[in-house]
Design an enzyme around this catalytic site. Structure first.
Site, PDB file in Angstrom:
ATOM      1  N   LYS A  75     -56.123   5.127 119.474  1.00 45.73           N
ATOM      2  CA  LYS A  75     -55.158   6.021 120.109  1.00 45.73           C
ATOM      3  C   LYS A  75     -53.800   5.321 120.063  1.00 45.73           C
ATOM      4  O   LYS A  75     -53.726   4.094 120.273  1.00 45.73           O
ATOM      5  CB  LYS A  75     -55.592   6.278 121.558  1.00 45.73           C
ATOM      6  CG  LYS A  75     -54.681   7.227 122.318  1.00 45.73           C
ATOM      7  CD  LYS A  75     -55.225   7.499 123.718  1.00 45.73           C
ATOM      8  CE  LYS A  75     -54.360   8.491 124.481  1.00 45.73           C
ATOM      9  NZ  LYS A  75     -54.902   8.803 125.817  1.00 45.73           N
ATOM     10  N   SER A 150     -55.490  13.478 127.092  1.00 48.40           N
ATOM     11  CA  SER A 150     -54.468  13.163 126.132  1.00 48.40           C
ATOM     12  C   SER A 150     -54.971  12.477 124.868  1.00 48.40           C
ATOM     13  O   SER A 150     -54.208  12.333 123.924  1.00 48.40           O
ATOM     14  CB  SER A 150     -53.430  12.258 126.804  1.00 48.40           C
ATOM     15  OG  SER A 150     -54.026  11.019 127.180  1.00 48.40           O
ATOM     16  N   SER A 174     -58.600  11.653 130.286  1.00 50.27           N
ATOM     17  CA  SER A 174     -58.155  11.768 128.888  1.00 50.27           C
ATOM     18  C   SER A 174     -59.119  11.317 127.815  1.00 50.27           C
ATOM     19  O   SER A 174     -58.888  11.572 126.641  1.00 50.27           O
ATOM     20  CB  SER A 174     -56.844  11.016 128.703  1.00 50.27           C
ATOM     21  OG  SER A 174     -55.795  11.833 129.134  1.00 50.27           O
TER      22      SER A 174
HETATM   23  N1  GLN Z   1     -54.531  15.254 132.234  1.00 47.41           N
HETATM   24  C1  GLN Z   1     -54.239  14.175 133.111  1.00 47.41           C
HETATM   25  C2  GLN Z   1     -52.762  13.950 133.183  1.00 47.41           C
HETATM   26  O1  GLN Z   1     -52.061  14.643 132.529  1.00 47.41           O
HETATM   27  C3  GLN Z   1     -54.946  12.943 132.661  1.00 47.41           C
HETATM   28  C4  GLN Z   1     -54.297  12.262 131.534  1.00 47.41           C
HETATM   29  C5  GLN Z   1     -54.936  10.967 131.196  1.00 47.41           C
HETATM   30  O2  GLN Z   1     -56.082  10.714 131.558  1.00 47.41           O
HETATM   31  N2  GLN Z   1     -54.180  10.143 130.503  1.00 47.41           N
HETATM   32  O3  GLN Z   1     -52.271  13.112 133.878  1.00 47.41           O
END
Ligand code: GLN
Length: 487
Positions: A75, A150, A174
């Site tokens: 990532k 994400s 994410s």
């Molecule tokens: N969807 C959550 C956020 O936008 C989690 C994102 C993540 O785990 N990086 O904060």
């Protein structure tokens, strides 16, 4: 080659049934043919092929380690010395980290070959991978739908067999949410088990590095390589790393599985609920005991998460000032203007929304009412979950309330978007390990099932998931387009 499990690929390489160069070329061709998914931000074929040639020499001499010659992707939140690290942002488009993240180094030490960096929501903020400066990632099961966020690029890349596994980060879901949307397995380890050093910070008390792969067995192998003490991360835990692979295949007789009523609310997609109930039957038949649970604080999970995440994000992202890091405006006459314009130009809309929200929540007059309050609620949530996990070994439920939604469907409504994390954020608030595995389909779209355990219970979670994957073949089902061989 891409249809084989990670374990089978490592064995095939050790036995020289094919070379790492052949395997690397094969995956690079697949990546080339799957450009429409937009799963990658950076691909470095030259570097990968040079590494594959080196791996082949080691394998020939019988000097291979766990992942020698295995192509992977990171990532783009993990710093890599040899490739740019953008974190999905215009701010870091040209950022070349002076060092690699510990996770990157550990996988490299085990011989993994990095093909590239995967697309992601900007600074890991999002649940759909529509917030990337590099454009949205499409879901390999249906290109009109989101991949989840994400770590959407990593999830799409694994689901479409562009790499056997990829790294991800999980602040509020994410790893698990995109794994669920793309029909693969994803693990968010216990906070502190895997080093965060060199992983660009979003909300440091919640951020955790994890991995996405097809099966629990693959994840067991990967976790062993990623986990372990790192003196460069002050939150890293100094304790021995178990052999997760060897811990699979334990009998389930004494396992207690908790089902919280709130995970089966009528608003949750019917097919998803059905899939989870079917899975429960499988575990019951194996001798697991099912316990009904009540999680009274569930309605506070998402608000508490977003207060803490935004507060920490506004603090973490203050380092991007156009001077020390990243994008610098060409239009400033004063220092103040340089910082303001660099940030205005470098950050996308969602990141700005969170920085502003966080700054507001932390400002004097609001701090006590929001941030401090959220910390107290967080403690209550932690205590409730730990209390429940003293009675059961795992909490089981859906990973998401719906399957992958349409691209653009929630982008104009941040609150709707935030609610996609309704089942995942609690594990981060409490630092618990959690896993998402494929559990069926609804109208052709994958369903994810989540298992949450007590701190450092990864071996137990992986064992349960592995048992389920021996009884089902959801994790082996592939999107239609992926079955084609590269031209
Ligand atoms: N969807 C959550 C956020 O936008 C989690 C994102 C993540 O785990 N990086 O904060």
């Amino acid at each position: 080659m891409h249809t084989q499990s990670l374990l089978a690929l490592t064995e095939a390489l050790q036995q020289r049934r094919f070379s790492s160069t052949e395997l690397t070329k094969h995956y690079l061709d697949r990546i080339n043919n799957a450009k429409a998914l937009n799963a990658f931000i950076t691909i470095d074929a030259e570097c990968a092929l040079a590494a594959a040639a080196r791996a082949d020499k080691l394998l020939k001499n019988g000097e291979g380690k766990t992942f020698t010659g295995i192509p992977i992707a990171h990532k783009d939140i993990f710093c890599t010395e040899k490739m740019t690290t953008t974190c999905g942002s215009k701010m870091l488009t040209n950022f070349n980290a002076p060092y690699s993240a510990t996770v990157v180094k550990r996988l490299e030490e085990q011989g993994a070959i990095v093909l590239g960096k995967t697309n992601m929501d900007e600074f890991a903020m999002g649940s759909a991978n529509e917030n990337s400066y590099f454009g949205p990632v499409k879901n390999p099961w249906d290109h009109t739908r989101v991949s989840g966020g994400s770590s959407g690029g990593s999830a799409a890349a694994v689901a479409a067999d562009l790499v056997p596994f990829a790294t991800g980060s999980d602040t509020g879901g994410s790893v698990r949410q995109p794994a669920a949307f793309c029909g693969i397995s994803g693990l968010k380890p216990t906070y502190g088990l895997v080093s965060r050093f060199g992983m660009v910070a979003y909300a440091s008390s919640l951020d955790q590095a994890g991995a996405l792969a097809h099966s629990a067995e693959d994840l067991a192998l990967i976790l062993k390589a990623m986990a372990g003490f790192d003196e460069l991360d002050s939150t890293s835990i100094n304790q021995p790393v178990p052999d997760y692979l060897a811990a699979l295949n334990k009998p389930l007789q004494s396992i207690r599985i908790g089902l919280p009523a709130c995970f089966f609310h009528p608003d949750i997609d019917h097919d998803i609920q059905q899939a989870i109930h079917t899975a429960v039957t499988i575990f019951e038949q194996a001798g697991a005991k099912i316990v009904e649970l009540d999680l009274t604080l569930q309605s506070l999970w998402v608000p508490c998460y977003y207060v803490i995440a935004c507060a920490e994000a506004s603090s973490n992202l203050s380092r991007y000032d156009g001077i020390r890091f990243g994008h610098r405006t060409s239009k400033a006459k004063t220092l103040q203007e340089l910082i303001t314009r660099s940030r205005t130009e470098g950050f996308g809309i969602e990141v700005k929304r969170r920085i502003l929200t966080g700054a507001h929540l932390l400002s004097s007059g609001y701090f006590d009412d929001y941030y401090l309050q959220a910390q107290k609620v967080r403690r209550m949530i932690q205590e409730e979950l730990q209390g429940v996990l003293a009675q059961v070994d795992v909490i089981l439920g859906p990973t998401t309330p719906s399957c992958a939604f349409k691209l653009g469907e929630k982008i104009k409504n941040p609150t709707q978007h935030y609610l996609a994390d309704i089942f995942t954020v609690a594990a981060n608030l409490a630092g618990l390990p959690a896993l998402s595995i494929p559990a069926g389909f609804s109208a052709g779209l994958p369903i994810g099932m989540q298992l949450i355990g007590s701190h450092f219970s990864e071996a137990c979670l992986l064992n349960l998931a592995h048992y389920y994957q021996q009884c089902t073949n959801w994790h082996q089902t592939r999107p239609q387009e992926c079955q084609k061989e590269p031209k």
